[in-house]
Design an enzyme around this catalytic site. Structure first.
Site, PDB file in Angstrom:
ATOM      1  N   HIS A 181     -24.080  71.682  -4.530  1.00 54.34           N
ATOM      2  CA  HIS A 181     -23.204  72.532  -5.347  1.00 54.34           C
ATOM      3  C   HIS A 181     -22.358  71.695  -6.303  1.00 54.34           C
ATOM      4  O   HIS A 181     -21.338  72.167  -6.800  1.00 54.34           O
ATOM      5  CB  HIS A 181     -22.336  73.397  -4.442  1.00 54.34           C
ATOM      6  CG  HIS A 181     -23.148  74.330  -3.597  1.00 54.34           C
ATOM      7  ND1 HIS A 181     -23.637  75.523  -4.058  1.00 54.34           N
ATOM      8  CD2 HIS A 181     -23.644  74.180  -2.341  1.00 54.34           C
ATOM      9  CE1 HIS A 181     -24.368  76.108  -3.114  1.00 54.34           C
ATOM     10  NE2 HIS A 181     -24.390  75.299  -2.055  1.00 54.34           N
ATOM     11  N   ASN A 202      17.007  54.544   6.146  1.00 56.28           N
ATOM     12  CA  ASN A 202      15.631  55.061   6.092  1.00 56.28           C
ATOM     13  C   ASN A 202      15.740  56.562   5.880  1.00 56.28           C
ATOM     14  O   ASN A 202      16.412  57.242   6.649  1.00 56.28           O
ATOM     15  CB  ASN A 202      14.920  54.768   7.418  1.00 56.28           C
ATOM     16  CG  ASN A 202      13.567  55.455   7.502  1.00 56.28           C
ATOM     17  OD1 ASN A 202      12.900  55.643   6.486  1.00 56.28           O
ATOM     18  ND2 ASN A 202      13.164  55.822   8.699  1.00 56.28           N
ATOM     19  N   GLY A 203      15.097  57.064   4.822  1.00 56.53           N
ATOM     20  CA  GLY A 203      15.144  58.496   4.554  1.00 56.53           C
ATOM     21  C   GLY A 203      15.407  58.745   3.079  1.00 56.53           C
ATOM     22  O   GLY A 203      15.221  57.848   2.245  1.00 56.53           O
ATOM     23  N   GLU A 246     -13.318  61.738   7.817  1.00 63.27           N
ATOM     24  CA  GLU A 246     -12.531  60.616   8.339  1.00 63.27           C
ATOM     25  C   GLU A 246     -13.163  59.276   7.945  1.00 63.27           C
ATOM     26  O   GLU A 246     -12.452  58.326   7.614  1.00 63.27           O
ATOM     27  CB  GLU A 246     -12.390  60.752   9.866  1.00 63.27           C
ATOM     28  CG  GLU A 246     -11.628  59.639  10.558  1.00 63.27           C
ATOM     29  CD  GLU A 246     -10.202  59.438  10.067  1.00 63.27           C
ATOM     30  OE1 GLU A 246      -9.686  60.263   9.306  1.00 63.27           O
ATOM     31  OE2 GLU A 246      -9.614  58.397  10.434  1.00 63.27           O
ATOM     32  N   ARG A 262       6.109  50.025   8.616  1.00 62.79           N
ATOM     33  CA  ARG A 262       6.810  51.193   8.079  1.00 62.79           C
ATOM     34  C   ARG A 262       7.071  51.074   6.576  1.00 62.79           C
ATOM     35  O   ARG A 262       7.540  52.018   5.933  1.00 62.79           O
ATOM     36  CB  ARG A 262       8.155  51.369   8.789  1.00 62.79           C
ATOM     37  CG  ARG A 262       8.040  51.566  10.264  1.00 62.79           C
ATOM     38  CD  ARG A 262       9.401  51.756  10.865  1.00 62.79           C
ATOM     39  NE  ARG A 262      10.023  52.964  10.378  1.00 62.79           N
ATOM     40  CZ  ARG A 262       9.821  54.177  10.863  1.00 62.79           C
ATOM     41  NH1 ARG A 262       8.992  54.337  11.871  1.00 62.79           N
ATOM     42  NH2 ARG A 262      10.429  55.221  10.364  1.00 62.79           N
ATOM     43  N   LYS A 318       2.816  53.501   7.365  1.00 59.18           N
ATOM     44  CA  LYS A 318       2.321  54.067   8.623  1.00 59.18           C
ATOM     45  C   LYS A 318       2.828  55.495   8.869  1.00 59.18           C
ATOM     46  O   LYS A 318       2.054  56.361   9.224  1.00 59.18           O
ATOM     47  CB  LYS A 318       2.732  53.159   9.782  1.00 59.18           C
ATOM     48  CG  LYS A 318       2.192  53.600  11.138  1.00 59.18           C
ATOM     49  CD  LYS A 318       0.702  53.426  11.217  1.00 59.18           C
ATOM     50  CE  LYS A 318       0.110  53.933  12.494  1.00 59.18           C
ATOM     51  NZ  LYS A 318      -1.330  54.158  12.386  1.00 59.18           N
ATOM     52  N   GLU A 376      -8.790  54.119   2.141  1.00 56.16           N
ATOM     53  CA  GLU A 376      -7.429  53.620   2.308  1.00 56.16           C
ATOM     54  C   GLU A 376      -7.359  52.112   2.526  1.00 56.16           C
ATOM     55  O   GLU A 376      -6.365  51.498   2.160  1.00 56.16           O
ATOM     56  CB  GLU A 376      -6.671  54.378   3.402  1.00 56.16           C
ATOM     57  CG  GLU A 376      -7.166  54.160   4.804  1.00 56.16           C
ATOM     58  CD  GLU A 376      -6.330  54.899   5.849  1.00 56.16           C
ATOM     59  OE1 GLU A 376      -5.123  55.083   5.651  1.00 56.16           O
ATOM     60  OE2 GLU A 376      -6.908  55.258   6.885  1.00 56.16           O
ATOM     61  N   LYS A 390     -11.118  56.449   5.844  1.00 56.93           N
ATOM     62  CA  LYS A 390     -10.938  55.061   6.313  1.00 56.93           C
ATOM     63  C   LYS A 390     -11.347  54.098   5.211  1.00 56.93           C
ATOM     64  O   LYS A 390     -10.650  53.118   4.936  1.00 56.93           O
ATOM     65  CB  LYS A 390     -11.777  54.776   7.571  1.00 56.93           C
ATOM     66  CG  LYS A 390     -11.294  55.348   8.874  1.00 56.93           C
ATOM     67  CD  LYS A 390     -10.054  54.695   9.451  1.00 56.93           C
ATOM     68  CE  LYS A 390      -8.793  55.315   8.965  1.00 56.93           C
ATOM     69  NZ  LYS A 390      -8.235  56.495   9.547  1.00 56.93           N
ATOM     70  N   TRP A 434      10.152  50.652   1.906  1.00 56.78           N
ATOM     71  CA  TRP A 434       9.030  51.244   1.179  1.00 56.78           C
ATOM     72  C   TRP A 434       9.684  52.184   0.177  1.00 56.78           C
ATOM     73  O   TRP A 434      10.292  53.184   0.558  1.00 56.78           O
ATOM     74  CB  TRP A 434       8.131  51.999   2.149  1.00 56.78           C
ATOM     75  CG  TRP A 434       6.887  52.539   1.540  1.00 56.78           C
ATOM     76  CD1 TRP A 434       5.800  51.837   1.101  1.00 56.78           C
ATOM     77  CD2 TRP A 434       6.573  53.915   1.321  1.00 56.78           C
ATOM     78  NE1 TRP A 434       4.847  52.689   0.631  1.00 56.78           N
ATOM     79  CE2 TRP A 434       5.282  53.969   0.747  1.00 56.78           C
ATOM     80  CE3 TRP A 434       7.249  55.116   1.542  1.00 56.78           C
ATOM     81  CZ2 TRP A 434       4.667  55.159   0.395  1.00 56.78           C
ATOM     82  CZ3 TRP A 434       6.627  56.306   1.194  1.00 56.78           C
ATOM     83  CH2 TRP A 434       5.347  56.311   0.635  1.00 56.78           C
ATOM     84  N   CYS A 469      11.061  53.400   5.721  1.00 54.43           N
ATOM     85  CA  CYS A 469      11.553  52.042   5.889  1.00 54.43           C
ATOM     86  C   CYS A 469      11.719  51.751   7.372  1.00 54.43           C
ATOM     87  O   CYS A 469      11.650  52.658   8.193  1.00 54.43           O
ATOM     88  CB  CYS A 469      12.921  51.890   5.236  1.00 54.43           C
ATOM     89  SG  CYS A 469      12.955  52.474   3.548  1.00 54.43           S
TER      90      CYS A 469
HETATM   91  C1  AGP Z   1      -4.714  57.559   8.225  1.00 56.11           C
HETATM   92  O1  AGP Z   1      -5.329  56.372   8.497  1.00 56.11           O
HETATM   93  C2  AGP Z   1      -3.305  57.484   7.790  1.00 56.11           C
HETATM   94  N1  AGP Z   1      -2.520  56.600   8.525  1.00 56.11           N
HETATM   95  C3  AGP Z   1      -2.670  58.851   7.526  1.00 56.11           C
HETATM   96  O2  AGP Z   1      -3.598  59.692   6.920  1.00 56.11           O
HETATM   97  C4  AGP Z   1      -2.038  59.568   8.740  1.00 56.11           C
HETATM   98  O3  AGP Z   1      -3.023  60.069   9.589  1.00 56.11           O
HETATM   99  C5  AGP Z   1      -1.125  60.699   8.220  1.00 56.11           C
HETATM  100  O4  AGP Z   1      -0.117  60.147   7.429  1.00 56.11           O
HETATM  101  C6  AGP Z   1      -0.523  61.528   9.328  1.00 56.11           C
HETATM  102  O5  AGP Z   1       0.264  60.747  10.163  1.00 56.11           O
HETATM  103  P1  AGP Z   1       0.759  61.272  11.571  1.00 56.11           P
HETATM  104  O6  AGP Z   1      -0.444  61.464  12.412  1.00 56.11           O
HETATM  105  O7  AGP Z   1       1.670  60.204  12.063  1.00 56.11           O
HETATM  106  O8  AGP Z   1       1.461  62.575  11.339  1.00 56.11           O
END
Ligand code: AGP
Length: 602
Positions: free
Chosen positions: A500, A100-101, A477, A27, A597, A484, A481, A74, A2
């Site tokens: 395989h 938050n937590g 990667e 967040r 994020k 997500e 992308k 969140w 959050c």
């Molecule tokens: C990728 O686009 C995501 N935002 C996610 O996989 C991210 O890389 C992951 O949560 C790790 O975050 P960090 O680098 O802040 O530890």
């Protein structure tokens, strides 16, 4: 996960809070709430939905008062609805807080407090905190003392902002394993989960550490220890980020802006680390056992790091997802281990847990981090910053390419220390790295054609991304992308793995994105591409070798970059492709569903 913001001063608190919440929306964004007030009367408004909609529906900007706190949520405990939105209060409504937590022992505390007559309104773990303070206030007239006693009973992670109606001149902010920063203004004070939330008002900040809380009035701030109440000396830092850097700068989305910022970010990562890299490389050279831990995109950077260290420093690092490492490696770590944690936010719960475990076992911990002052930097023995600047889009872009830049520099300089590669080769890599920002500029010019390609591909159901060697992390990667932000199913894999199993999934028109830089494995890649093509796949080939255009249905010409630097350049067209597909499918690439994020809970 959050976002929290608090304000006390002479401004209309609701305006500062709503603007801050907008900047913290990355967040979490399933519900939000605000409390403001002057004197002892408090106005609380909260609900499920995005900040902009709630601000209209609940008329946040009509709220009176020059002190207040706000929250964007969140969900972790309790579904996202109006009741579970923060702030939460005690039975009297005088203690109002946002969190938050995660409170791990909330169920037992709730049970105990219910038996004492407390009435709970929400399903959250947070509400228990307000009732716990209320309970402690029964045996003390001192709110601060009661708050401290209550918080000592909590197990878990919490950043809190607390308003107490009977103390109209102050706010309380607490940090324990969730981020919280104070902003020091002139006769006004701020606090938030992250600096951009209040950066337009002040760039003077105080980073709270775990187990600390702050008592803040409009013209004073004191930080104290949560367990003893003793004051702690804290420094005031000046943040050099401008607010402009944290805003969209004319791009329709933060993600696109951040993709375009990559040449600048990579330059900063190179130049900002000139001094540190050599020193850290000398440290790495001392360790036979090097373990990379990270999650998500940062994990893909770790895989690239492994290839680079193998190739250059002749070291074979272990790469583990932090969420696996924290439970599987306890007995395998000792003082002969170097743990390299890669995390843009520096707040990812699993990565922090892996770092703490390594520290407990006597290992040395290096963190590669973007967010200055984040928790990872406090745990680590050594920190290297990626200097990407604030990344607001949930999808990591510039933080990934700057992580790759730092890892390349580290591998090159470790190889130099260990004398594992001829000096001329290292010198040519150092030089070539300086040209990478220009190469990235070149691939950004492909944006228009990638947008057209996205138009053609927008209704496809499955994508495959394949690569070999140093191309593997790029394939992984690229697929992440796409998944997500466009919500299209995608798999990233090493091309050798195709036959395989995954080959069975290829049929007419399934896009296969092939990462094929010039190098030792180019011919192998061409064979894998042929295999896929024979099953009807639509080949989208990325290479600096023009001959790939003969086998690829769509050929993306990349600049002539050294194969070891190719991950930094080749991922950029894949970011753009994912971005355009997301927008064409009507999604918000900055705020993908179900994601946030920073993943600050396990
Ligand atoms: C990728 O686009 C995501 N935002 C996610 O996989 C991210 O890389 C992951 O949560 C790790 O975050 P960090 O680098 O802040 O530890």
């Amino acid at each position: 996960m959050c976002g929290i913001i608090g304000y006390i001063g002479d401004r209309k608190a609701c305006e500062v809070i709503v603007r801050g919440l907008k900047r913290l929306e990355y967040r979490g964004y399933d519900s939000a709430g605000v409390v403001t007030g002057d004197g002892s009367s408090l106005d609380i408004r909260k609900g499920a939905g995005r900040i902009d909609d709630l601000a209209k529906r609940l008329r946040f900007l009509d709220m009176k008062g020059t002190r207040g706190i706000g929250h964007t949520r969140w969900a972790t405990h309790g579904v996202p609805n109006d009741t579970n939105a923060h702030p939460h209060t005690d039975c009297t409504g005088k203690i109002v807080l946002v969190h938050n937590g995660i409170i791990e022992n909330f169920a037992e505390l709730r049970e105990e407090l219910s038996q004492r007559g407390h009435v709970f309104r929400s399903d959250t773990d947070t509400e228990v905190i307000a009732h716990l303070i209320e309970e402690e206030l029964k045996s003390s007239d001192d709110f601060e003392e009661a708050m401290r006693r209550a918080l000592k009973k909590l197990k878990g992670s919490f950043a809190l902002a607390i308003v107490y109606a009977d103390e109209p001149d102050r706010l309380y902010f607490v940090r324990n394993e969730s981020p919280l920063v104070l902003g020091i203004g002139n006769e006004e004070m701020f606090a938030a989960s992250d600096v951009p939330a209040f950066l337009e008002y002040t760039n003077k900040v105080v980073f709270l550490d775990d187990g600390e809380y702050a008592v803040v009035t409009k013209d004073s701030w004191t930080v104290k220890k949560l367990d003893t109440g003793e004051p702690v000396e804290k420094g005031v830092h000046e943040i050099s980020w401008t607010l402009d850097m944290a805003e969209k700068a004319g791009f329709p989305h933060f993600m696109l802006k951040e993709i375009y910022e990559q040449p600048r970010a990579i330059r900063d990562a190179i130049h900002g680390n000139r001094e540190t890299i050599g020193r850290v490389a000398r440290e790495i050279a001392n360790y036979d056992r090097v373990i990379f831990v990270a999650m998500g995109t940062s994990y893909h950077a770790a895989i690239a790091g492994k290839y680079l260290f193998q190739k250059l420093a002749k070291k074979i690092p272990i790469v583990e997802e932090a969420s696996e490492f924290r439970y599987e490696f306890e007995d395998l770590i000792d003082e002969n281990t170097l743990l390299i944690a890669i995390t843009q936010s520096g707040e990812t719960a699993d990565t922090l847990a892996a770092m703490k475990l390594a520290k407990r076992r006597g290992a040395k911990v290096l963190a590669i981090v973007n967010v200055v002052g984040s928790m990872a930097t406090r745990i680590a023995d050594l920190t290297i910053y990626t200097h990407a600047g604030p990344e607001i889009g949930v999808a990591a872009t510039k933080t990934y390419t700057t992580q790759l830049t730092v890892l390349t520099m580290l591998a090159v300089e470790t190889a130099a220390v260990l004398d594992t590669v001829p000096l001329e080769r290292l010198e040519s890599l150092r030089k070539a790295l300086l040209s990478v920002p220009e190469f990235v500029e070149k691939v950004l010019e492909l944006d228009g054609s990638l947008a057209e390609l996205a138009e053609e591909l927008k209704d496809r159901r499955d994508f495959f991304y394949i690569g070999r060697g140093i191309g593997v992390p790029t394939a992984l990667e690229g697929a992440l992308k796409l998944k997500e932000i466009s919500y299209i199913h995608a798999e990233g894999l090493s091309a050798g793995e195709l036959k395989h199993g995954p080959l069975a999934l290829l049929e007419d028109g399934v896009p296969v994105v092939a990462i094929a830089p010039d190098g030792r494995l180019f011919d192998k890649m061409v064979s894998n591409i042929e295999e896929s093509k024979a099953r009807g796949a639509m080949i989208i080939g990325l290479s600096n070798r023009g001959e790939l255009s003969k086998v690829a249905d769509v050929f993306i010409q990349t600049p002539d970059v050294d194969e070891l630097l190719s991950p930094i350049v080749y991922v950029v067209p894949l970011q753009l492709l994912a971005y355009h597909l997301s927008v064409l499918r009507g999604n918000d690439p900055d705020k993908p569903r179900n994601l946030a994020k920073s993943v600050t809970v396990e």
